[in-house]
Write a protein that holds these residues in place. Structure first.
Motif, PDB file in Angstrom:
ATOM      1  N   THR A  12      49.306  36.093  44.692  1.00 27.01           N
ATOM      2  CA  THR A  12      49.780  34.740  44.434  1.00 27.01           C
ATOM      3  C   THR A  12      50.539  34.730  43.113  1.00 27.01           C
ATOM      4  O   THR A  12      49.983  35.114  42.074  1.00 27.01           O
ATOM      5  CB  THR A  12      48.611  33.740  44.371  1.00 27.01           C
ATOM      6  N   ILE A  32      51.904  33.428  36.060  1.00 28.21           N
ATOM      7  CA  ILE A  32      50.595  33.909  36.497  1.00 28.21           C
ATOM      8  C   ILE A  32      50.733  34.697  37.800  1.00 28.21           C
ATOM      9  O   ILE A  32      51.425  34.278  38.721  1.00 28.21           O
ATOM     10  CB  ILE A  32      49.621  32.734  36.709  1.00 28.21           C
ATOM     11  N   ARG A  33      50.080  35.844  37.853  1.00 30.19           N
ATOM     12  CA  ARG A  33      49.923  36.601  39.106  1.00 30.19           C
ATOM     13  C   ARG A  33      48.433  36.751  39.368  1.00 30.19           C
ATOM     14  O   ARG A  33      47.680  37.219  38.507  1.00 30.19           O
ATOM     15  CB  ARG A  33      50.591  37.963  39.032  1.00 30.19           C
ATOM     16  N   TYR A  34      48.030  36.357  40.569  1.00 31.29           N
ATOM     17  CA  TYR A  34      46.611  36.407  40.946  1.00 31.29           C
ATOM     18  C   TYR A  34      46.475  37.266  42.197  1.00 31.29           C
ATOM     19  O   TYR A  34      47.145  37.032  43.205  1.00 31.29           O
ATOM     20  CB  TYR A  34      46.092  34.992  41.197  1.00 31.29           C
ATOM     21  N   ASN A  70      43.893  38.991  45.094  1.00 32.58           N
ATOM     22  CA  ASN A  70      42.628  39.174  45.811  1.00 32.58           C
ATOM     23  C   ASN A  70      42.714  40.478  46.579  1.00 32.58           C
ATOM     24  O   ASN A  70      43.678  40.692  47.316  1.00 32.58           O
ATOM     25  CB  ASN A  70      42.369  38.038  46.797  1.00 32.58           C
ATOM     26  N   HIS A 127      38.985  40.488  42.230  1.00 33.63           N
ATOM     27  CA  HIS A 127      39.892  39.449  41.771  1.00 33.63           C
ATOM     28  C   HIS A 127      40.554  39.935  40.484  1.00 33.63           C
ATOM     29  O   HIS A 127      39.878  40.478  39.600  1.00 33.63           O
ATOM     30  CB  HIS A 127      39.135  38.152  41.475  1.00 33.63           C
ATOM     31  N   TYR A 128      41.859  39.742  40.386  1.00 34.50           N
ATOM     32  CA  TYR A 128      42.563  40.110  39.156  1.00 34.50           C
ATOM     33  C   TYR A 128      43.574  39.017  38.819  1.00 34.50           C
ATOM     34  O   TYR A 128      44.504  38.747  39.593  1.00 34.50           O
ATOM     35  CB  TYR A 128      43.272  41.456  39.313  1.00 34.50           C
ATOM     36  N   LEU A 129      43.386  38.379  37.655  1.00 33.15           N
ATOM     37  CA  LEU A 129      44.236  37.288  37.193  1.00 33.15           C
ATOM     38  C   LEU A 129      45.020  37.762  35.979  1.00 33.15           C
ATOM     39  O   LEU A 129      44.444  38.071  34.935  1.00 33.15           O
ATOM     40  CB  LEU A 129      43.378  36.074  36.828  1.00 33.15           C
ATOM     41  N   ASP A 130      46.351  37.845  36.119  1.00 29.59           N
ATOM     42  CA  ASP A 130      47.209  38.344  35.049  1.00 29.59           C
ATOM     43  C   ASP A 130      48.117  37.213  34.567  1.00 29.59           C
ATOM     44  O   ASP A 130      48.796  36.567  35.371  1.00 29.59           O
ATOM     45  CB  ASP A 130      48.047  39.515  35.555  1.00 29.59           C
ATOM     46  N   ILE A 190      38.312  33.369  41.233  1.00 30.99           N
ATOM     47  CA  ILE A 190      37.764  34.350  40.308  1.00 30.99           C
ATOM     48  C   ILE A 190      36.407  33.889  39.795  1.00 30.99           C
ATOM     49  O   ILE A 190      36.079  32.703  39.850  1.00 30.99           O
ATOM     50  CB  ILE A 190      38.745  34.595  39.149  1.00 30.99           C
TER      51      ILE A 190
END
Length: 268
Positions: free
Chosen positions: A52, A57-59, A61, A88-91, A127
């Motif tokens: 996403t 923001i890049r998210y 799953n 989950h990785y939220l950048d 997340i």
């Protein structure tokens, strides 16, 4: 037949915000030569990924099916035990020079009767899985981490990672080496066109992981696939220094790497 080295994926971009991917491959999170969060060290695995992208923001799953080299039955023809991972990785980009990523994952496996497969509770797309894990009284293995980088200028980059398996501040401050303080840390730099020399690249990196990090009371709950670590290839209980030099000149290419590490192994 088991074509174990097969790899590939199908990718579908719904719109500019959502991308879906299904396949069998490996993944890597980070900016370093190694990764303490997720690396391409282990074998290929089936996965489903949702990416996403919104604003800065890049998210991500990532759902994975993994295996351990154990069997439920004393039969050489029975399949290896399955286990699963939900990540989950939220950048987030901070300005034009920095970014920080928040990582978390949970590893779980089917029970001895095979009744528990992919736990639908871990399909939670948001997340922070800890509340989900606590709500189902789960014995599963949860890890969290941070990935960060900072551009000093157009030619120099600093990066680092922090991995937390278990963390109790009181025991960390005591300095008594409590076994359940399980953490890892990475720090490194990259430099391009060093000293004005075009195509000269330098990289230096330090990795340190405390004993028992990524491990679990149940071997099937360890952060591994086919008994290979999903993060750093040395597993845990080590420190490592890595240096890399690369230089291109016309048709000539120089690539030099050196790694120095000290590792502690379990005794019998």
């Amino acid at each position: 037949f088991d074509y174990a080295f097969s790899t590939g994926s199908i990718n579908f971009q719904l719109n500019r915000h959502f991308t879906f991917e299904f396949g069998q491959d490996r993944h890597f999170i980070g900016d370093g030569y190694r990764s303490l969060l997720l690396s391409d060290n282990a074998f290929h695995y089936p996965y489903f990924k949702i990416i996403t992208d919104v604003w800065k923001i890049r998210y991500v799953n990532l759902f994975m099916e993994l295996r351990d080299l154990t069997r439920d039955y004393l039969n050489d023809q029975s399949p290896f035990d399955k286990k699963y991972a939900s990540m989950h990785y939220l950048d987030i980009n901070i300005g034009k020079r920095a970014s920080i990523g928040i990582f978390e994952t949970v590893i779980w496996h089917a029970d001895s009767g095979g009744a528990r497969g992919f736990d639908m509770g871990y399909l939670n797309p948001f997340i922070f899985l800890r509340p989900v894990e606590f709500s189902i009284n789960s014995p599963d293995n949860v890890l969290m981490g941070i990935n960060a980088k900072f551009m000093i200028n157009s030619r120099n980059l600093l990066y680092g990672q922090l991995m937390l398996d278990e963390f109790l501040l009181e025991n960390v401050k005591s300095g008594k080496g409590w076994w359940a303080n399980k953490q890892g840390i990475q720090a490194g730099f990259k430099s391009f066109d060093v000293l004005g020399v075009k195509n000269l690249y330098l990289q230096g990196e330090m990795n340190y992981v405390r004993p028992y990090t990524y491990q679990h009371r149940d071997v099937l709950g360890s952060y591994s696939h086919h008994r290979a670590p999903l993060a750093h290839p040395l597993g845990a209980n080590f420190w490592e220094a890595v240096g890399i030099v690369r230089y291109n000149y016309k048709r000539w290419h120089l690539d030099a790497k050196i790694s120095l590490a000290e590792v502690g192994y379990d005794t019998a």
